[in-house]
Design a protein around this motif. Structure first.
Motif, PDB file in Angstrom:
ATOM      1  N   PRO A  40     -33.772  28.658 -38.884  1.00  0.00           N
ATOM      2  CA  PRO A  40     -34.687  27.503 -38.993  1.00  0.00           C
ATOM      3  C   PRO A  40     -36.100  27.813 -38.513  1.00  0.00           C
ATOM      4  O   PRO A  40     -36.668  27.090 -37.691  1.00  0.00           O
ATOM      5  N   GLY A  41     -36.668  28.904 -39.016  1.00  0.00           N
ATOM      6  CA  GLY A  41     -37.993  29.304 -38.561  1.00  0.00           C
ATOM      7  C   GLY A  41     -39.057  28.270 -38.855  1.00  0.00           C
ATOM      8  O   GLY A  41     -39.923  27.995 -38.015  1.00  0.00           O
ATOM      9  N   THR A  42     -39.011  27.696 -40.042  1.00  0.00           N
ATOM     10  CA  THR A  42     -39.991  26.682 -40.421  1.00  0.00           C
ATOM     11  C   THR A  42     -39.958  25.500 -39.469  1.00  0.00           C
ATOM     12  O   THR A  42     -41.013  25.009 -39.030  1.00  0.00           O
ATOM     13  N   THR A  43     -38.764  25.043 -39.125  1.00  0.00           N
ATOM     14  CA  THR A  43     -38.632  23.910 -38.207  1.00  0.00           C
ATOM     15  C   THR A  43     -39.197  24.234 -36.841  1.00  0.00           C
ATOM     16  O   THR A  43     -39.891  23.409 -36.226  1.00  0.00           O
ATOM     17  N   ILE A  44     -38.923  25.441 -36.343  1.00  0.00           N
ATOM     18  CA  ILE A  44     -39.407  25.850 -35.026  1.00  0.00           C
ATOM     19  C   ILE A  44     -40.929  25.874 -35.004  1.00  0.00           C
ATOM     20  O   ILE A  44     -41.568  25.373 -34.065  1.00  0.00           O
ATOM     21  N   ILE A  45     -41.537  26.438 -36.040  1.00  0.00           N
ATOM     22  CA  ILE A  45     -42.997  26.532 -36.091  1.00  0.00           C
ATOM     23  C   ILE A  45     -43.627  25.148 -36.187  1.00  0.00           C
ATOM     24  O   ILE A  45     -44.589  24.832 -35.475  1.00  0.00           O
TER      25      ILE A  45
END
Length: 218
Positions: A40-45
């Motif tokens: 979930p990289g997008t969510t973290i960023i």
């Protein structure tokens, strides 16, 4: 409900270096073939970007962590593909995901080198296109000439919305700057939005697969 995130915000404020490392790893792992499709990289960023207006995190370091992680991840995947050539696309774990590999190759047939640019904004293709580019013997200079600008734009598109949203909530929503409500609201919105998008894409893929399965019988 937003007050439940106060301890998390306080923790990030006290451990900014760990937050930047987390963001770097999220961007890097999103580029790992197959694995990147579930990270979930997008969510973290998007979530961490809400902490920039309050000073817990800084914009330059956020962008640098996201860009460096993505460049390293995409670059590593590209060189693995460049070294192994097309054999890598039929080896494990790609052999378990033939449809994803086919979609990645179809991207190149449709858009050419620009597939590298467009794929950076399309999950889960994003996690497969760099290694596919290497396997298809795209010249390294051409790959980086398209990949790096795409990553910079991708990072800005993920970091800046949170900054602007929190600033607008403070300015026009009557929320005090010392309050965590605006930050928590954006974080929850980012997580909820990601879940909704993921569910929508999942249902669309299931419907698409069902159509492809039944079409020969028509």
């Amino acid at each position: 409900m937003t007050h439940l995130l106060d301890p998390l915000i306080a923790f990030v404020s006290d451990h900014a270096g760990l937050a930047y490392l987390t963001l770097f790893m999220a961007a890097l792992l999103e580029a790992v073939p197959i694995v990147g499709s579930v990270v979930p990289g997008t969510t973290i960023i998007l979530a961490l970007s809400a902490l920039i207006p309050g000073g817990e995190l800084t914009l330059p370091w956020m962008l640098a962590a996201a860009i460096l992680g993505a460049v390293l991840g995409d670059g590593t995947a590209f060189w693995v593909g460049h070294r192994q050539q097309r054999e890598i696309l039929t080896a494990w774990p790609f052999s378990n995901y033939p449809r994803l590999v086919a979609q990645s190759e179809a991207f190149f047939h449709r858009f050419g080198t620009l597939a590298i640019f467009f794929a950076r904004f399309v999950a889960p293709i994003r996690a497969v296109v760099p290694i596919t580019a290497g396997a298809l013997d795209i010249p390294p200079a051409r790959f980086y000439a398209v990949n790096i600008p795409a990553i910079v734009l991708w990072a800005c598109a993920h970091v800046l919305p949170g900054v602007f949203a929190v600033q607008l909530l403070h300015r026009y929503g009557g929320i005090p700057h010392h309050s965590h409500i605006a930050k928590s609201t954006w974080i929850l919105a980012a997580v909820a939005g990601t879940i909704v998008v993921w569910l929508a894409l999942h249902l669309w893929r299931k419907r698409r697969e069902a159509q492809l399965t039944t079409s020969p019988a028509d």
